[in-house]
Write a protein that holds these residues in place. Structure first.
Motif, PDB file in Angstrom:
ATOM      1  N   CYS A 109       1.826  -0.218  -6.031  1.00  0.00           N
ATOM      2  CA  CYS A 109       0.480   0.201  -5.616  1.00  0.00           C
ATOM      3  C   CYS A 109       0.483   0.743  -4.186  1.00  0.00           C
ATOM      4  CB  CYS A 109      -0.467  -0.997  -5.709  1.00  0.00           C
ATOM      5  SG  CYS A 109      -2.060  -0.709  -4.920  1.00  0.00           S
ATOM      6  N   PRO A 110      -0.017   1.961  -3.968  1.00  0.00           N
ATOM      7  CA  PRO A 110      -0.032   2.504  -2.609  1.00  0.00           C
ATOM      8  C   PRO A 110      -0.987   1.761  -1.668  1.00  0.00           C
ATOM      9  CG  PRO A 110      -1.171   3.992  -4.126  1.00  0.00           C
ATOM     10  CD  PRO A 110      -0.553   2.908  -4.963  1.00  0.00           C
ATOM     11  N   ALA A 111      -1.867   0.936  -2.225  1.00  0.00           N
ATOM     12  CA  ALA A 111      -2.819   0.215  -1.376  1.00  0.00           C
ATOM     13  C   ALA A 111      -2.384  -1.232  -1.125  1.00  0.00           C
ATOM     14  CB  ALA A 111      -4.206   0.236  -2.022  1.00  0.00           C
ATOM     15  N   PRO A 117      -8.317  -0.519 -11.765  1.00  0.00           N
ATOM     16  CA  PRO A 117      -9.167   0.510 -11.137  1.00  0.00           C
ATOM     17  C   PRO A 117     -10.596   0.533 -11.666  1.00  0.00           C
ATOM     18  CG  PRO A 117      -7.290   1.509 -12.307  1.00  0.00           C
ATOM     19  CD  PRO A 117      -7.052   0.042 -12.249  1.00  0.00           C
ATOM     20  N   GLN A 124      -4.218   4.522 -11.041  1.00  0.00           N
ATOM     21  CA  GLN A 124      -3.925   3.901 -12.337  1.00  0.00           C
ATOM     22  C   GLN A 124      -2.463   3.501 -12.548  1.00  0.00           C
ATOM     23  OE1 GLN A 124      -5.913   5.541 -15.695  1.00  0.00           O
ATOM     24  NE2 GLN A 124      -7.815   5.702 -14.585  1.00  0.00           N
TER      25      GLN A 124
HETATM   26  S1  SF4 Z   1      -5.322   2.200  -9.131  1.00  0.00           S
HETATM   27 FE1  SF4 Z   1      -5.680   1.202  -7.156  1.00  0.00          FE
HETATM   28  S2  SF4 Z   1      -4.918  -0.854  -7.470  1.00  0.00           S
HETATM   29 FE2  SF4 Z   1      -4.040   0.368  -9.100  1.00  0.00          FE
HETATM   30  S3  SF4 Z   1      -2.060   1.076  -8.314  1.00  0.00           S
HETATM   31 FE3  SF4 Z   1      -3.555   2.669  -7.819  1.00  0.00          FE
HETATM   32  S4  SF4 Z   1      -4.247   2.195  -5.747  1.00  0.00           S
HETATM   33 FE4  SF4 Z   1      -3.249   0.333  -6.559  1.00  0.00          FE
END
Ligand code: SF4
Ligand code: SF4
Length: 243
Positions: A43-45, A94, A81
């Motif tokens: 996950c980039p976040a 998401p 996603q």
């Molecule tokens: S949808 Fe949001 S929580 Fe899922 S991998 Fe991407 S950034 Fe992360």
């Protein structure tokens, strides 16, 4: 030293527990989340605001609604996603993030996303910069003429606007016509050399949809509707989203 007690949900009705349950496939329960961390690993976040998707889901499952609503992390999720694809339980994080966003009053949502959405619904361009259709037409025609003259090998190149019945209806990054108009040209060249039959629409050419990221359903729908209406009116076969 006083002990800090963290209350997890308690008897309070939790919006998110119900939401998480809806998101579990085939009537599964929250214990089926393996806490494997696969969602977080790509996950980039992950790590932003001290959060990651696994933690976010656990907090939701534990009924920590207040903490979730206060957190800025749901606004850092890109809605890419990736987490769904790697999750063995196919949990739609998401979608959960989107639901969290809707709970914040519109005027309190992040200014950058809010401002871009407001610009996009200002006129029929759907441009996140608020560029009106006539300005877009002027820039495209001006840049095209410049390249046709400066590069004789591309003197037959076209950048059609509102051409009827083409195979592709293309949109465009909103910033380029305003700040970097030359950046539009490489794609025109590729399409020209490949012999592709395409057009921009004077309406609905702005490619991004910040209203989706803002979790503003009505504005999101308005933008998609403007884009698809123009595509249908021109009788194009394929709507090609370049953003
Ligand atoms: S949808 Fe949001 S929580 Fe899922 S991998 Fe991407 S950034 Fe992360
Ligand atoms: S990938 Fe799925 S099962 Fe694994 S921790 Fe994330 S949400 Fe739970």
């Amino acid at each position: 030293m006083a002990e800090e007690v963290i209350k997890l949900g308690g008897k309070k009705k939790s919006f998110f527990i119900d939401k998480v349950k809806e998101l579990l496939p085939e009537g599964g329960n929250l214990n089926l989340c393996l806490t494997c961390g696969a969602c977080s690993s790509g996950c980039p976040a992950t790590g932003l605001a001290g959060m990651d998707p696994r933690k976010f889901l656990r907090m939701a499952a534990l009924g920590m609604d207040d903490e979730i609503i206060k957190s800025d992390w749901p606004w850092m999720c890109t809605l890419c996603q990736r987490c769904i694809y790697v999750c063995p339980m196919k949990i739609d994080i998401p979608q959960l993030v989107y639901n969290v966003r809707t709970l914040r009053p519109r005027e309190e949502r992040p200014k950058g996303i809010l401002g871009s959405c407001d610009m996009a619904i200002k006129n029929e361009s759907c441009s996140a910069m608020g560029t009106p259709p006539d300005d877009f037409i002027f820039v495209v025609e001006d840049v095209l003429e410049e390249y046709q003259e400066a590069q004789p090998e591309f003197k037959e190149m076209l950048a059609p606007l509102d051409k009827k019945g083409t195979q592709f209806f293309l949109n465009q990054n909103s910033r380029e016509p305003v700040t970097e108009p030359d950046e539009m040209v490489p794609l025109w060249k590729i399409l020209h050399l490949a012999g592709v039959d395409w057009t921009y629409g004077s309406k609905g050419w702005g490619g991004e949809n910040y209203c989706m990221f803002l979790a503003d359903d009505k504005s999101w729908e308005k933008i998609v509707q403007t884009q698809t209406n123009q595509c249908h009116e021109l009788g194009c076969s394929v709507y090609l989203n370049t953003e």
